[in-house]
Design an enzyme around this catalytic site. Structure first.
Site, PDB file in Angstrom:
ATOM      1  N   LYS A  39      -1.465 -30.464 -36.134  1.00 37.21           N
ATOM      2  CA  LYS A  39      -2.001 -31.084 -37.537  1.00 37.21           C
ATOM      3  C   LYS A  39      -1.356 -32.547 -37.707  1.00 37.21           C
ATOM      4  CE  LYS A  39      -1.827 -26.407 -39.714  1.00 37.21           C
ATOM      5  NZ  LYS A  39      -1.338 -25.557 -38.516  1.00 37.21           N
ATOM      6  N   ASP A  51      -2.100 -26.982 -32.026  1.00 37.25           N
ATOM      7  CA  ASP A  51      -2.192 -26.968 -33.477  1.00 37.25           C
ATOM      8  C   ASP A  51      -1.038 -27.778 -33.918  1.00 37.25           C
ATOM      9  OD1 ASP A  51      -2.525 -26.459 -35.902  1.00 37.25           O
ATOM     10  OD2 ASP A  51      -1.724 -24.403 -35.745  1.00 37.25           O
ATOM     11  N   ARG A  54       0.052 -12.160 -35.195  1.00 38.00           N
ATOM     12  CA  ARG A  54       0.773 -10.821 -35.250  1.00 38.00           C
ATOM     13  C   ARG A  54       0.197  -9.563 -35.048  1.00 38.00           C
ATOM     14  NH1 ARG A  54       3.454 -12.862 -40.739  1.00 38.00           N
ATOM     15  NH2 ARG A  54       1.317 -13.958 -40.744  1.00 38.00           N
ATOM     16  N   LYS A  80      -2.986 -20.557 -28.639  1.00 40.74           N
ATOM     17  CA  LYS A  80      -2.659 -21.755 -29.530  1.00 40.74           C
ATOM     18  C   LYS A  80      -1.251 -21.827 -29.619  1.00 40.74           C
ATOM     19  CE  LYS A  80      -2.257 -21.061 -34.309  1.00 40.74           C
ATOM     20  NZ  LYS A  80      -1.122 -22.026 -34.978  1.00 40.74           N
ATOM     21  N   ASP A 129      -1.027 -39.356 -40.418  1.00 47.71           N
ATOM     22  CA  ASP A 129      -0.376 -40.465 -40.281  1.00 47.71           C
ATOM     23  C   ASP A 129      -1.176 -41.546 -40.727  1.00 47.71           C
ATOM     24  OD1 ASP A 129       1.855 -42.527 -40.059  1.00 47.71           O
ATOM     25  OD2 ASP A 129       2.871 -41.018 -38.836  1.00 47.71           O
ATOM     26  N   THR A 145      -4.066 -23.010 -46.577  1.00 46.54           N
ATOM     27  CA  THR A 145      -4.263 -21.894 -47.336  1.00 46.54           C
ATOM     28  C   THR A 145      -2.990 -21.534 -48.269  1.00 46.54           C
ATOM     29  OG1 THR A 145      -3.646 -20.618 -45.472  1.00 46.54           O
ATOM     30  CG2 THR A 145      -6.024 -20.523 -46.166  1.00 46.54           C
TER      31      THR A 145
HETATM   32  O1  C5P Z   1       0.331 -13.993 -37.605  1.00 43.31           O
HETATM   33  P1  C5P Z   1      -1.075 -14.430 -38.132  1.00 43.31           P
HETATM   34  O2  C5P Z   1      -2.199 -13.686 -37.556  1.00 43.31           O
HETATM   35  O3  C5P Z   1      -1.029 -14.369 -39.418  1.00 43.31           O
HETATM   36  O4  C5P Z   1      -1.044 -15.856 -37.602  1.00 43.31           O
HETATM   37  C1  C5P Z   1      -1.908 -16.904 -37.987  1.00 43.31           C
HETATM   38  C2  C5P Z   1      -1.941 -18.024 -37.301  1.00 43.31           C
HETATM   39  O5  C5P Z   1      -2.647 -19.199 -38.105  1.00 43.31           O
HETATM   40  C3  C5P Z   1      -0.294 -18.711 -37.420  1.00 43.31           C
HETATM   41  O6  C5P Z   1      -0.073 -19.581 -36.299  1.00 43.31           O
HETATM   42  C4  C5P Z   1      -0.594 -19.771 -38.675  1.00 43.31           C
HETATM   43  O7  C5P Z   1       0.194 -20.809 -38.696  1.00 43.31           O
HETATM   44  C5  C5P Z   1      -2.086 -20.224 -38.505  1.00 43.31           C
HETATM   45  N1  C5P Z   1      -2.766 -20.642 -39.523  1.00 43.31           N
HETATM   46  C6  C5P Z   1      -2.821 -19.739 -40.906  1.00 43.31           C
HETATM   47  N2  C5P Z   1      -3.541 -20.280 -41.817  1.00 43.31           N
HETATM   48  C7  C5P Z   1      -3.651 -21.345 -42.067  1.00 43.31           C
HETATM   49  C8  C5P Z   1      -3.839 -22.461 -41.022  1.00 43.31           C
HETATM   50  C9  C5P Z   1      -3.141 -21.833 -39.785  1.00 43.31           C
HETATM   51  O8  C5P Z   1      -2.516 -18.608 -40.818  1.00 43.31           O
HETATM   52  N3  C5P Z   1      -4.639 -21.718 -43.364  1.00 43.31           N
END
Ligand code: C5P
Length: 232
Positions: free
Chosen positions: A61, A59, A211, A32, A64, A119
């Site tokens: 998003k 990604d 992460r 991603k 517009d 979220t």
């Molecule tokens: O590091 P982590 O596993 O929390 O990363 C989750 C990824 O998913 C990040 O790139 C974050 O921006 C994305 N994301 C999220 N929640 C959302 C939409 C996207 O954590 N509702």
């Protein structure tokens, strides 16, 4: 494309992302690319990662007026990504325009996924800042239904919502779910999390994992653990 683990490469430079991907040697995880890396390095980073043989979820998003989103999607479809996305809050008309723009002359196109409510938005901020008074889960399902009606392929949602989205929009409507953590791992700033195995049980089609893989002592082992739990 079947069930898969998508690795969120939340890095801000080409050097960092390639240093990370080089660890995988022969393996080609689904990647991603978010705003951070795209704005830092431009579209060339997408071409380079694609050239290395990875599938890509871009990604960005988009949100517009329909005409601008249509034209932007048309440009993005030339990048040959596998999945891209937009905000369902831009209305059904915007989503339909996006789909038109994304579709290439030969009829092929990347999968198009909608973000419902982020979220980071909770009931209180939705009511006070956006003046939306309905319960947040009702709003999420309504936006998912709008995306399905507009012809989109699925939504980004919490793994906890994946089952309900499938009930509302059909089994084939894709659910891409972030907020995944190992049972013995750190939650970090995510509030509602699930393990890869639980996300599989509840019917997520793709999990987005950042992460727990990128910050692991052994990222390849962490990725393989995700695959083993989620894909089996
Ligand atoms: O590091 P982590 O596993 O929390 O990363 C989750 C990824 O998913 C990040 O790139 C974050 O921006 C994305 N994301 C999220 N929640 C959302 C939409 C996207 O954590 N509702």
């Amino acid at each position: 494309m079947g069930r898969d683990v998508i690795v969120a490469c939340d890095f801000s430079s080409k050097e960092e992302v390639f240093k990370f991907l080089d660890k995988f040697e022969g393996k080609k995880p689904f990647v991603k690319i978010g705003m951070e890396l795209f704005y830092a390095e431009g579209p060339e980073i997408v071409r380079e990662i694609k050239k290395r043989g990875h599938k890509i979820f871009l990604d960005l998003k988009l949100h517009d007026i329909p005409n601008t989103v249509k034209k932007s999607m048309s440009v993005l479809s030339n990048l040959d990504v596998d999945i891209t996305n937009l905000h369902a809050g831009g209305t059904k008309r915007m989503m339909e325009a996006a789909l038109e723009g994304l579709t290439r002359a030969d009829g092929t196109r990347p999968l198009l996924i909608a973000v419902t409510q982020l979220t980071s938005t909770d009931q209180e901020s939705m009511e006070n800042d956006l003046l939306i008074k309905e319960p947040i889960d009702k709003v999420v399902m309504h936006y998912a239904k709008n995306a399905a009606d507009a012809g989109l392929d699925g939504v980004v949602c919490s793994p906890l919502e994946a089952g309900k989205v499938h009930e509302t929009c059909g089994e084939k409507f894709l659910t891409i779910t972030p907020g995944v953590r190992f049972a013995d791992g750190d939650i970090g700033d995510q509030k509602r999390v699930m393990t890869p195995a639980e996300a599989k049980k509840i019917g997520s089609d793709y999990i987005v994992v950042g992460r727990p893989i990128t910050a692991a002592a052994d990222p390849v082992a962490a990725y393989e653990r995700c695959l083993a739990e989620f894909v089996g």
